[in-house]
Design a protein around this motif. Structure first.
Motif, PDB file in Angstrom:
ATOM      1  N   GLY A 201       1.387  -6.550   0.280  1.00 15.55           N
ATOM      2  CA  GLY A 201      -0.047  -6.840   0.195  1.00 15.55           C
ATOM      3  C   GLY A 201      -0.544  -7.170  -1.204  1.00 15.55           C
ATOM      4  O   GLY A 201      -1.370  -8.072  -1.382  1.00 15.55           O
TER       5      GLY A 201
ATOM      6  N   ASP B  32      -6.447   1.038  -4.154  1.00 19.50           N
ATOM      7  CA  ASP B  32      -7.370   1.594  -3.154  1.00 19.50           C
ATOM      8  C   ASP B  32      -8.109   2.821  -3.691  1.00 19.50           C
ATOM      9  O   ASP B  32      -9.315   2.974  -3.481  1.00 19.50           O
ATOM     10  CB  ASP B  32      -6.601   1.947  -1.868  1.00 19.50           C
ATOM     11  CG  ASP B  32      -6.010   0.713  -1.192  1.00 19.50           C
ATOM     12  OD1 ASP B  32      -6.519  -0.396  -1.433  1.00 19.50           O
ATOM     13  OD2 ASP B  32      -5.032   0.854  -0.431  1.00 19.50           O
TER      14      ASP B  32
ATOM     15  N   GLY C  76       0.816  -1.210   0.000  1.00 20.77           N
ATOM     16  CA  GLY C  76       0.000   0.000   0.000  1.00 20.77           C
ATOM     17  C   GLY C  76       0.850   1.261   0.000  1.00 20.77           C
ATOM     18  O   GLY C  76       0.411   2.317  -0.448  1.00 20.77           O
TER      19      GLY C  76
ATOM     20  N   GLY D  24      -7.708  -3.421  -2.987  1.00 21.58           N
ATOM     21  CA  GLY D  24      -7.076  -4.528  -3.724  1.00 21.58           C
ATOM     22  C   GLY D  24      -7.963  -5.752  -3.848  1.00 21.58           C
ATOM     23  O   GLY D  24      -8.314  -6.174  -4.958  1.00 21.58           O
TER      24      GLY D  24
END
Ligand code: KG4
Ligand code: ZN
Length: 343
Positions: free
Chosen positions: A284, A170, A140, A183
């Motif tokens: 992530g 996002d 992120g 995501g």
């Protein structure tokens, strides 16, 4: 060697006990997603307060799940950089206090190193990546390609000049009216979409650097055009004008473009560093299936270890210790919200 890994850099409160950098004896993650879904993003002060509420029970549970007590623990590892200031403070202050109280060596671990070392945690089928290697870190907050000559040797060979790819997922999810975090929501919507419906340009940056803000704007402009409004139309109101099928097509087309951009740069990196013996993907966004399907030769963490967790902190710490890194002074450990992985 048993290491207690503690991670609180963003919106997950996590602790784990890891043996010798690879056996996960316990892995407890308390996510704040439910709190932030309502707001569509992380509110730093709320994240810090939430960490404070659950950090001690999370650590207790990690010890209990591993059937350990403090006597069994050889070292404590904690994320001290980079991340949200208040979130990092709760984890590090807790770790410092516990290290002093239980007289344990304390290690400070960089968050991106931890993500990379999630690839040394077992998934039951693969062996460890071989050096030298290329690591594509996609989270992120970061999008980087790292060259690793050996354990704990990180050289940044490409980085984003603006947004991180996860941030782009996002933000586009928000435009499309999909929930936070974007995501997984984009990935799910994309399953029902046509990835070739919309074409978005790839940035023309020289070398291995990335840029994702142009892609975000390209999606925004295409959505505005598609629903017939001007470029000054507020982005947060666009979702009301989009049909479900359009949302899925935008999600799929954006996801494909983002994955293509990442893979193009990785291919370029492989040409520039032909001695690389493995590729690892971390952070992530490495949970993303489209990316996994495109990079069949690469190492990926198991999907549950792609996001933030304490086990990867324990693994990274083990290899730091093996490379000669010394414990930090628990009375003095600082946090660094923006420091590079090379430092
Ligand atoms: O590593 P991480 O948990 O936290 C940071 O260190 O930033 O990464 C979070 C990012 C978020 O932007 C989230 O939307 C993205 O990872 N993410 C995904 C997926 N799962 C999480 N992006 C694409 N596809 C997914 N399946
Ligand atoms: Zn992370």
């Amino acid at each position: 060697m048993l290491i207690l890994g503690i991670e609180t850099s963003c919106d997950e409160t996590a602790a784990a006990v890891v043996r010798d950098g690879c056996d996960i004896l316990s892995n407890v993650v308390v996510s704040q997603i439910d709190i932030f879904a309502e707001y569509g993003g992380v509110i730093p002060e709320v994240a810090a307060r939430s960490h404070l509420e659950v950090i001690l029970p999370v650590i207790d549970k990690a010890l209990a799940d591993a059937s350990c007590n403090w006597d069994d623990i050889d070292a404590i590892a904690v994320t001290h950089a980079p991340g949200l200031l208040g979130s990092l403070l709760i984890g590090t202050l807790t770790a410092r206090t516990l290290a002093i109280l239980h007289d344990k060596p304390l290690y400070a671990v960089h968050h991106l190193k931890s993500h990379v070392y999630a690839n040394w945690l077992p998934d039951g089928t693969k062996k460890h990546p071989e050096f030298p290697l290329l690591a594509l870190v996609v989270s992120g907050g970061h999008t980087q390609i790292l060259y690793m000559k050996g354990h704990n040797q990180f050289k940044i060979i490409g980085t984003t000049r603006d947004d991180a790819v996860g941030e782009c997922f996002d933000k586009i999810a928000k435009i499309l009216g999909l929930p936070y975090p974007g995501g997984p929501a984009i990935a799910e919507a994309a399953l029902k979409g046509d990835a070739n419906k919309y074409k978005f340009p790839h940035p023309k940056l020289p070398g291995l650097d990335f840029s994702f803000s142009g892609l975000k704007t390209a999606v925004l402009r295409t959505v505005q055009k598609e629903v017939g409004v001007s470029i000054s139309y507020p982005s947060h109101q666009l979702k009301e004008l989009l049909a479900p099928k359009q949302v899925c097509d935008f999600a799929a087309s954006f996801q494909k473009t983002a994955a293509d951009i990442l893979c193009e740069k990785l291919e370029m990196a492989l040409e520039m560093y032909p001695d690389a013996k493995s590729i690892v993907v971390a952070g992530g966004v490495s949970a993303n299936k489209t990316l996994r399907e495109k990079l069949t030769e690469a190492y990926f963490p198991t999907p549950e270890l792609s996001g933030d967790n304490g086990a990867m902190v324990g693994a990274a710490c083990f290899y730091e210790i093996k490379s000669g890194v010394k414990p930090v002074n628990p009375y003095k450990l600082n946090i660094y919200p923006r420091i590079s992985v090379e430092k």
